[in-house]
Design an enzyme around this catalytic site. Structure first.
Site, PDB file in Angstrom:
ATOM      1  N   SER B 143       4.681   6.642  20.053  1.00  0.00           N
ATOM      2  CA  SER B 143       5.886   7.335  19.613  1.00  0.00           C
ATOM      3  C   SER B 143       6.938   6.325  19.137  1.00  0.00           C
ATOM      4  O   SER B 143       6.671   5.575  18.189  1.00  0.00           O
ATOM      5  CB  SER B 143       6.398   8.236  20.737  1.00  0.00           C
ATOM      6  OG  SER B 143       7.362   9.129  20.250  1.00  0.00           O
ATOM      7  N   ASP B 215       0.600  17.865  18.008  1.00  0.00           N
ATOM      8  CA  ASP B 215       1.753  17.107  18.516  1.00  0.00           C
ATOM      9  C   ASP B 215       3.004  17.970  18.381  1.00  0.00           C
ATOM     10  O   ASP B 215       3.341  18.439  17.289  1.00  0.00           O
ATOM     11  CB  ASP B 215       1.902  15.813  17.706  1.00  0.00           C
ATOM     12  CG  ASP B 215       2.853  14.839  18.375  1.00  0.00           C
ATOM     13  OD1 ASP B 215       3.998  15.261  18.677  1.00  0.00           O
ATOM     14  OD2 ASP B 215       2.472  13.688  18.603  1.00  0.00           O
ATOM     15  N   HIS B 247       1.465  15.191  22.230  1.00  0.00           N
ATOM     16  CA  HIS B 247       2.210  13.926  22.268  1.00  0.00           C
ATOM     17  C   HIS B 247       2.125  13.246  23.637  1.00  0.00           C
ATOM     18  O   HIS B 247       2.741  12.215  23.854  1.00  0.00           O
ATOM     19  CB  HIS B 247       3.677  14.221  21.930  1.00  0.00           C
ATOM     20  CG  HIS B 247       4.440  13.049  21.385  1.00  0.00           C
ATOM     21  ND1 HIS B 247       4.227  12.531  20.128  1.00  0.00           N
ATOM     22  CD2 HIS B 247       5.425  12.273  21.934  1.00  0.00           C
ATOM     23  CE1 HIS B 247       5.040  11.501  19.917  1.00  0.00           C
ATOM     24  NE2 HIS B 247       5.769  11.325  21.000  1.00  0.00           N
TER      25      HIS B 247
END
EC number: 3.1.2.12
Lengths: 268, 268
Positions: B143, B215, B247
Site C-alpha cells: 500500500s 481491493d 487489501h
C-alpha cells in the site's frame, strides 16, 4: 450465523463468523479457514490464555500450510464473553481463560461450557454451514489451547484422528496455570489434566508436541510430567524440545508447517 | 541501539530494536528478521498507513520464506513518532503516514524525513550492528509502503537489485492517498509518484506487483496509470491482478512466498 468478514487467502477463504451458542448462552465468534476444497477435513486450533479467535488466525501462519494440505482450520474463541459473563481478576481466569472445560460451580456454571461448545455446539453450526467432512477431524492448540487439545483428545476417544500441541500446559492440576482455575470451574482439576488422564489409561491418538527450551513459562507447562507419563505408558508420540524457542507466535509459526503436515497424514 | 526483543523464529531471529535517528530527530523502532546466515542479503519491507514495524512482522508470514531463501527482512516504522512529533487529524497524515519522503515544509519539516531515514540512517545502524551484506539489497512494501518501495527504487537507481509491491499506491499525485500529503510534506507530489517517475524516464529494477481485484481501496491505488506507464515504457515487469483478493494481510501473506522467491533470485 452471521458473517463478520471473509478474506480470500491462499486460494481459500479466511472467514470470521458469529453464532448463538446454547452451551455458553452467549453469542460466540469463531474463525474458519476453508481451503476451497469441498468436503475438506478439519483441524481444530485451540488458542491460549487472553486470546480470541483472532490471534492465531492472524499470527500463526497456518493458512499457507493448510491450503497446501487441503485442510480447513477452525479457530474457536477461548471463552464466552460479554457484560453478563463473569470475569476473573487476572488474565488467567474467566473471559479469555475457559480452559476448555464445562464449569459446574459458582458464578462460572452458567456460561463457561467450553468443552461442550467446542465438541458439540460449534461443530453443529460449522458442519451445517460449510462444506466440510465431519468424519475427519484433528485437533491442535497452543499453551492453554494445547491443554485443551490434549485433554479433549484423551477424554473423547475416537473423536480426533490426531492431536498436536505447541507448548501445551500438560499437567495443569500441578500448575499455577490450571490448578486454581480448573478447581474453581469443575471442582476436579485432575479430570482435565493430560498427564493424569494418560497415566490413568486414557488412549492418546497419534501425537506431536513441540515446546521451546527458552519458553518463558516453561515451569508452568509440566512437560516433564507428561514426558514421563508418555514413556510410562509406552505411548507412540513425538515430544520435541526445540532449542532457543520461546512461547510466542514466532515459535508457533515456525513449527506450524510440520504440525499441519502431521495432521494431514492422518486426515487423508 | 537497544534491543527491545528477540525471538527465535524459523531457525533465525526475529528482533525488535530502537535506535536514535538523526534524520528524524527521534528514537525509531525497527524490526529485523535475520535468517542466521552470516552476510545474508537484505529485503526491505515498507509498511502501509497506520502501521508500525510490528504489523507485517507479525502478520505477513515473511519469515518462513525468508528463512528458506536465506534472506534478511527489515521492517522500518512508517514515520517518526512521539509527543513532540506533529500529527494529522486523520490516519493518512502525520504519524503512521510518512509516505517515505523528506518533508521540507511547515510543521512536518523538522521530523518527517523518512526517505533519508530508510536510505541512510537506518542502513548505517543496521549494517554496523548485524552481519548482513550491504551490497545486496532489494525492496518491497504494501500500500503506502508499496508506493515507498517503487518510488525509492525509481529515485535511487542501482540501490536495489529488485523491487516488488503488494497493492501499491502507484499514482499518489492523483489519489486521496497521496495528493494532499505529498503536497503538504514536499510541495511536489509528482516527484514522489511512481507513475510520473516511470513516465519521465526513470529506470525500474526487476519488478513484481500484485494487487487484488477485490481491493476495497482499488480506486485510490492508480494501478491503471502505472500499468499504462509500464507498457508505454516497455518496462520488463510483472503486474498481476489477483482475483478476489483484498487489501488485507491475508492477501499479502498469500503472495509473500512468491515475492520473497522473486527477490531471492536477484539477491543470490
Amino acid at each position: 450465523m452471521k458473517t463478520v468478514s471473509e478474506n480470500r487467502c491462499f486460494g481459500g477463504t479466511q472467514g470470521v463468523y458469529v453464532h448463538s451458542s446454547e452451551a455458553t448462552g452467549t453469542d460466540m465468534t469463531f474463525a474458519l479457514f476453508h481451503p476451497g476444497i469441498p468436503g475438506a477435513p478439519v483441524l481444530w486450533y485451540l488458542s491460549g490464555l487472553t486470546c480470541t479467535h483472532e490471534n492465531a488466525m492472524t499470527k500463526a501462519g497456518l493458512q499457507a500450510w493448510a491450503a497446501e494440505a487441503g485442510v480447513a482450520v477452525v479457530f474457536p474463541d477461548t471463552s464466552p464473553r460479554g457484560e453478563d459473563v463473569p470475569d476473573g481478576d487476572d488474565f488467567d481466569m474467566g473471559q479469555g481463560a475457559g480452559f476448555y472445560v464445562d464449569a459446574i460451580q459458582g458464578e462460572w456454571a452458567k456460561h463457561f461450557h467450553m468443552e461442550t461448545y467446542v465438541l458439540s455446539d460449534l461443530p453443529e453450526t460449522l458442519f451445517a454451514a460449510f462444506d466440510l467432512d465431519e468424519d475427519r477431524q484433528s485437533i491442535t492448540g497452543h499453551s492453554m489451547g494445547g491443554h485443551g487439545a490434549l485433554t479433549l483428545a484423551l477424554r473423547h476417544p475416537g473423536r480426533f484422528r490426531s492431536v498436536s500441541a505447541f507448548a501445551p500446559i500438560c499437567n495443569p492440576s500441578q500448575s499455577d496455570w490450571g490448578k486454581t482455575q480448573l478447581a474453581a470451574y469443575t471442582g476436579d482439576a485432575a479430570a482435565h489434566d493430560a498427564t493424569v488422564l494418560l497415566r490413568g489409561g486414557a488412549d492418546l491418538p497419534p501425537c506431536l508436541i513441540d515446546t521451546g527450551t527458552s519458553d518463558q513459562f516453561y515451569d508452568k507447562l509440566g512437560t516433564d510430567a507428561f514426558a514421563a507419563a508418555l514413556a510410562e505408558r509406552r505411548t507412540p508420540a513425538q515430544l520435541r524440545l526445540q532449542k532457543g524457542y520461546d512461547h510466542s507466535y514466532f515459535f508457533v509459526s515456525t513449527f506450524a508447517p510440520e504440525h499441519v503436515a502431521f495432521h494431514a497424514e492422518w486426515l487423508m
